[in-house]
Scaffold this motif. Sequence first.
Motif, PDB file in Angstrom:
ATOM      1  N   ASN A   1      -0.747  10.148   7.658  1.00 53.04           N
ATOM      2  CA  ASN A   1      -1.034  10.918   6.442  1.00 53.04           C
ATOM      3  C   ASN A   1      -1.057  12.416   6.720  1.00 53.04           C
ATOM      4  OD1 ASN A   1      -1.313   8.706   4.654  1.00 53.04           O
ATOM      5  ND2 ASN A   1      -3.360   8.288   5.458  1.00 53.04           N
TER       6      ASN A   1
ATOM      7  N   ALA B   1       4.578   9.124   1.827  1.00 51.50           N
ATOM      8  CA  ALA B   1       4.176   7.711   1.841  1.00 51.50           C
ATOM      9  C   ALA B   1       4.721   6.967   3.052  1.00 51.50           C
ATOM     10  CB  ALA B   1       4.645   7.032   0.553  1.00 51.50           C
TER      11      ALA B   1
ATOM     12  N   ALA C   1      -5.523  11.131  -3.739  1.00 52.85           N
ATOM     13  CA  ALA C   1      -4.843   9.846  -3.547  1.00 52.85           C
ATOM     14  C   ALA C   1      -5.436   9.089  -2.361  1.00 52.85           C
ATOM     15  CB  ALA C   1      -3.348  10.066  -3.339  1.00 52.85           C
ATOM     16  N   GLN C   2      -5.790   9.819  -1.296  1.00 54.63           N
ATOM     17  CA  GLN C   2      -6.377   9.166  -0.130  1.00 54.63           C
ATOM     18  C   GLN C   2      -7.752   8.578  -0.448  1.00 54.63           C
ATOM     19  OE1 GLN C   2      -5.117   8.440   2.977  1.00 54.63           O
ATOM     20  NE2 GLN C   2      -3.251   9.014   1.882  1.00 54.63           N
TER      21      GLN C   2
ATOM     22  N   GLU D   1      -7.025   5.443  -2.259  1.00 57.20           N
ATOM     23  CA  GLU D   1      -6.525   4.416  -1.338  1.00 57.20           C
ATOM     24  C   GLU D   1      -7.652   3.835  -0.491  1.00 57.20           C
ATOM     25  OE1 GLU D   1      -3.278   3.930   2.274  1.00 57.20           O
ATOM     26  OE2 GLU D   1      -4.438   5.768   2.066  1.00 57.20           O
ATOM     27  N   ASN D   2      -8.472   4.691   0.078  1.00 57.48           N
ATOM     28  CA  ASN D   2      -9.510   4.233   1.004  1.00 57.48           C
ATOM     29  C   ASN D   2     -10.541   3.333   0.336  1.00 57.48           C
ATOM     30  OD1 ASN D   2      -8.350   5.652   3.121  1.00 57.48           O
ATOM     31  ND2 ASN D   2      -9.586   7.486   2.773  1.00 57.48           N
TER      32      ASN D   2
ATOM     33  N   MET E   1       1.126   4.061  -2.897  1.00 56.40           N
ATOM     34  CA  MET E   1       0.834   5.470  -2.618  1.00 56.40           C
ATOM     35  C   MET E   1       2.008   6.360  -2.984  1.00 56.40           C
ATOM     36  SD  MET E   1      -2.230   5.521  -1.797  1.00 56.40           S
ATOM     37  CE  MET E   1      -2.261   7.278  -1.477  1.00 56.40           C
TER      38      MET E   1
ATOM     39  N   SER F   1       2.832   7.037   6.128  1.00 56.73           N
ATOM     40  CA  SER F   1       1.572   6.296   6.101  1.00 56.73           C
ATOM     41  C   SER F   1       1.616   5.048   6.972  1.00 56.73           C
ATOM     42  CB  SER F   1       1.212   5.895   4.659  1.00 56.73           C
ATOM     43  OG  SER F   1       1.021   7.038   3.855  1.00 56.73           O
TER      44      SER F   1
ATOM     45  N   ASP G   1       0.827  -1.202   0.000  1.00 55.52           N
ATOM     46  CA  ASP G   1       0.000   0.000   0.000  1.00 55.52           C
ATOM     47  C   ASP G   1       0.862   1.254   0.000  1.00 55.52           C
ATOM     48  OD1 ASP G   1      -2.723   1.176   0.227  1.00 55.52           O
ATOM     49  OD2 ASP G   1      -1.938   1.957   2.115  1.00 55.52           O
TER      50      ASP G   1
ATOM     51  N   THR H   1     -10.125   1.754  -2.898  1.00 52.01           N
ATOM     52  CA  THR H   1      -9.630   0.741  -3.837  1.00 52.01           C
ATOM     53  C   THR H   1      -8.380   0.028  -3.330  1.00 52.01           C
ATOM     54  OG1 THR H   1      -8.357   2.426  -5.052  1.00 52.01           O
ATOM     55  CG2 THR H   1     -10.602   1.927  -5.839  1.00 52.01           C
ATOM     56  N   LEU H   2      -7.293   0.786  -3.102  1.00 51.59           N
ATOM     57  CA  LEU H   2      -6.015   0.158  -2.770  1.00 51.59           C
ATOM     58  C   LEU H   2      -6.030  -0.508  -1.402  1.00 51.59           C
ATOM     59  CD1 LEU H   2      -3.465   2.829  -4.091  1.00 51.59           C
ATOM     60  CD2 LEU H   2      -4.093   0.657  -5.139  1.00 51.59           C
ATOM     61  N   SER H   3      -6.402   0.241  -0.364  1.00 49.75           N
ATOM     62  CA  SER H   3      -6.338  -0.290   0.999  1.00 49.75           C
ATOM     63  C   SER H   3      -7.231  -1.519   1.207  1.00 49.75           C
ATOM     64  CB  SER H   3      -6.690   0.808   2.005  1.00 49.75           C
ATOM     65  OG  SER H   3      -6.502   0.354   3.323  1.00 49.75           O
TER      66      SER H   3
END
Length: 342
Positions: free
Chosen positions: A239, A229, A269-270, A273-274, A205, A232, A201, A276-278
């Motif tokens: 963040n 990053a 970006a957050q 992340e929140n 990021m 994070s 992650d 999709t990525l995380s």
Amino acid sequence: MKQNIATFSNWIIVLVGIPALMYLGRPFLVTFFIAIILAMVLSPVMDWLIKKGLGRGWAVLVCTLIVVLFFAILAGLLTYQISLVAKDLPRMEQKANDLLNQAQSFIQDKTGMAPEKQMDEVKQQVAKLGSLGMSFFGSFTNTVTNFFLMFVYLVLLLSHRHKIQKFLISCVEPSDKQQAYKLIFKARDTASMYIWGMLKDVTAMAIVYAIGFMIGGIKHGIFLAIIAAVFSFLPYIGNIIGGGTAAVLAMISGEPSAFLIVVGVMTVAQIIENYTLSPFLVGNAVGLNPFFSIVSIIVISMIWGIGGAIIALPLTGVIRVALLFSPHTKPMAEFMGDDDAS
């Protein structure tokens, strides 16, 4: 009634005694538990290496070198980026002085305090911080020492992990041994999935930040992306700290609008992340509900500092798995857990 009172008293002793023990043993425990989490993360790697025919000693060496290589690459990348930023330091220093003069003028307009008086106040605070110089040096020395001790603990834990597992299994009743084995592997997987997920992650990021900063024309975008990053790894507040640091450095090294560009890029970006990525890379690997996630971070970071904040979630997740073993503590584990977690 007496049994309920005794149970309640035991929980009070645990809830008070464990934090006290963590605080008193802080110099040793924080480094040791970081090594434990790393050993859990590297155990699947070590198992894979042994299955491929590598000896146990060589497998321990390879796993340790993986950690060393990670820190070496991160340190080298930061050093290289800092060397690039250093070339721009004179201009950044002038820009910082200009911003300081503007801030002093603003404060004078609002409070009537002259710039000289403001600087006197700053010098007094700096003098107070200067008196802590020796303690800071001691803390820095301890940090370096603990960093090397972490590798010593890691090697010992990996080398003797089967003995440790055998000891833990021998402490339970024969009828519970199979469940104990399952919980040991579940605890290992909890820590492993969280740390590996966070590494993926954070890397993702850093790439997203770097692309956004370069598109926005931010100077030293790669360096600022790494800074933002890496922070994070600190849950929730990381963040904010990383983003604030990157935004201020961007404003000093570029135009005032760079501050807004960095904040805008990190906000977008957050969101990515929140949603999709995380969830895809990390998910709820530790199986904790939001309440206990936040409480564990606050409590452990208050006792163990930044190191505690980094390992708070995987450590609490492992503790929750351990609580699942006994019928007496299982209700607490279920209370700590997320209903949606497996």
